[in-house]
Design a protein around this motif. Sequence first.
Motif, PDB file in Angstrom:
ATOM      1  N   UNK A 143       7.378   5.813   0.701  1.00 27.00           N
ATOM      2  CA  UNK A 143       6.977   6.707   1.790  1.00 27.00           C
ATOM      3  C   UNK A 143       6.911   8.158   1.305  1.00 27.00           C
ATOM      4  N   UNK A 144       6.684   8.299   0.005  1.00 27.39           N
ATOM      5  CA  UNK A 144       6.431   9.597  -0.626  1.00 27.39           C
ATOM      6  C   UNK A 144       7.662  10.493  -0.663  1.00 27.39           C
ATOM      7  N   UNK A 145       8.835   9.878  -0.744  1.00 26.40           N
ATOM      8  CA  UNK A 145      10.081  10.626  -0.828  1.00 26.40           C
ATOM      9  C   UNK A 145      10.416  10.998  -2.261  1.00 26.40           C
ATOM     10  N   UNK A 146      11.263  11.994  -2.388  1.00 22.00           N
ATOM     11  CA  UNK A 146      11.620  12.484  -3.717  1.00 22.00           C
ATOM     12  C   UNK A 146      12.588  11.572  -4.462  1.00 22.00           C
ATOM     13  N   UNK A 147      13.226  10.621  -3.766  1.00 23.11           N
ATOM     14  CA  UNK A 147      14.211   9.760  -4.409  1.00 23.11           C
ATOM     15  C   UNK A 147      13.764   8.306  -4.534  1.00 23.11           C
ATOM     16  N   UNK A 148      12.502   8.007  -4.230  1.00 19.08           N
ATOM     17  CA  UNK A 148      12.014   6.625  -4.256  1.00 19.08           C
ATOM     18  C   UNK A 148      12.285   5.962  -5.603  1.00 19.08           C
ATOM     19  N   UNK A 191       2.863   9.858   7.719  1.00 21.32           N
ATOM     20  CA  UNK A 191       2.346   9.171   6.532  1.00 21.32           C
ATOM     21  C   UNK A 191       3.125   7.883   6.267  1.00 21.32           C
ATOM     22  N   UNK A 192       3.323   7.076   7.302  1.00 18.12           N
ATOM     23  CA  UNK A 192       4.162   5.880   7.154  1.00 18.12           C
ATOM     24  C   UNK A 192       3.361   4.611   6.846  1.00 18.12           C
ATOM     25  N   UNK A 193       2.050   4.733   6.688  1.00 20.10           N
ATOM     26  CA  UNK A 193       1.240   3.591   6.289  1.00 20.10           C
ATOM     27  C   UNK A 193       1.431   2.384   7.183  1.00 20.10           C
ATOM     28  N   UNK A 194       1.769   1.261   6.565  1.00 24.92           N
ATOM     29  CA  UNK A 194       1.892  -0.019   7.281  1.00 24.92           C
ATOM     30  C   UNK A 194       3.348  -0.417   7.510  1.00 24.92           C
ATOM     31  N   UNK A 195       4.230   0.554   7.509  1.00 27.44           N
ATOM     32  CA  UNK A 195       5.661   0.248   7.641  1.00 27.44           C
ATOM     33  C   UNK A 195       5.987  -0.557   8.900  1.00 27.44           C
ATOM     34  N   UNK A 196       5.298  -0.301  10.000  1.00 23.70           N
ATOM     35  CA  UNK A 196       5.558  -1.068  11.224  1.00 23.70           C
ATOM     36  C   UNK A 196       5.310  -2.556  10.990  1.00 23.70           C
TER      37      UNK A 196
END
Length: 182
Positions: A9-14, A55-60
């Motif tokens: 999800x574009x996080x800095x710690x992925x 920007x959560x894409x298809x997470x649901x």
Amino acid sequence: MTRIVVVDNHGQFTHLEHRALRDAGVDTDIVDNTTPPEELDVDGLVLSGGPDMDRIGRCAEYLEMDVPVLGICLGMQIMATQLDGAVSAGDYGGYADVTVRIIDEDDPVVGSLAPETRVWASHADEVTELPTGFTHTATSDVCDIEAMSDTDRDLYGVQWHPEVAHTAEGDELFANFIDCCR
């Protein structure tokens, strides 16, 4: 071998979430949050943190895959908003070292961390209302809902970042989640 992918999800710690799983002996990859669910042949998913609910894409869709899901920070917030909970701006704001009190010692993901654990967390946004079917599993002086779970659906969320060195028992939390996926 247990396969758990990290949804980016574009996080800095992925990349640290991916590394924690790899170091725990799990078959793992990082996949973009726009990856179609039918392309994911997995035993579990980690919804990574990230900067933006837009920007959560298809997470649901990933929440409906009938595999255990661990939502970290934004991942937990996605879980809450998609499943009828609520998220609001936090009173505290940015990253901080926080003492989290475990409320539910029987919870399969955070229960073993009882009675409390030190974590690194961002509270710019936070879950303010649990989704239907979820249990409140951890709290702090900074944020009421630090963790939540729905053990019937194997959905778990933590506000903090178990993947960073500043979190005392992050490896144990990941090990607990891996056990849920086996």
